[in-house]
Write a protein that holds these residues in place. Sequence first.
Motif, short mmCIF file in Angstrom:
data_model
loop_
_atom_site.label_atom_id
_atom_site.label_comp_id
_atom_site.label_asym_id
_atom_site.label_seq_id
_atom_site.Cartn_x
_atom_site.Cartn_y
_atom_site.Cartn_z
N CYS A 141 0.84 -1.20 0.00
CA CYS A 141 0.00 0.00 0.00
C CYS A 141 0.88 1.25 0.00
CB CYS A 141 -0.90 0.00 1.23
SG CYS A 141 -1.87 1.52 1.38
N CYS A 178 -0.04 3.08 3.63
CA CYS A 178 0.33 2.52 4.94
C CYS A 178 1.49 1.53 4.84
CB CYS A 178 -0.88 1.87 5.62
SG CYS A 178 -1.41 0.32 4.85
N CYS A 237 -3.83 -4.25 4.66
CA CYS A 237 -4.28 -2.86 4.49
C CYS A 237 -5.80 -2.79 4.54
CB CYS A 237 -3.74 -2.31 3.18
SG CYS A 237 -4.48 -0.74 2.68
N CYS A 294 -6.60 2.83 7.31
CA CYS A 294 -6.11 3.17 5.98
C CYS A 294 -7.26 3.06 4.99
CB CYS A 294 -4.98 2.24 5.55
SG CYS A 294 -4.28 2.67 3.94
N PHE A 321 -6.93 3.42 1.55
CA PHE A 321 -6.50 3.25 0.17
C PHE A 321 -7.46 2.32 -0.55
CE2 PHE A 321 -3.86 1.33 -3.22
CZ PHE A 321 -3.48 2.50 -3.87
ZN LIG Z 1 -3.01 0.93 3.27
#
Ligand SMILES: [Zn+2]
Length: 98
Positions: A69, A72, A79, A85, A87
Amino acid sequence: MKPVKEFQEIAWVEMTPDVYDGPNCDQIKPQWTGAFKDDMDSENGLGSISFDAKHFPPGAKIVVSVPCCPECGAEPELCQSDDSCDFDWDFWARDTYQ
Ligand SMILES: [Zn+2]
């Protein structure tokens, strides 16, 4: 006897999802694309891949690496299970493999 210290990469396989799957072309369907050294053709759209041991020399290794990621640093599975996080891996997949 000398120890073997070097390895050479001979095959590369990437999970390149079909991001236009499903009736509405919005489903992400996992599939592999494989490429082998000295073989210019790459095969894509593979649901599964097999590595028959008899086609490889003793000591051959298969290594799978996953993207980290960019926010992170964790691998996708970790993740996505981390609420801190946000994403968007589906967005990333669509952007990368469209
Ligand atoms: Zn992440």
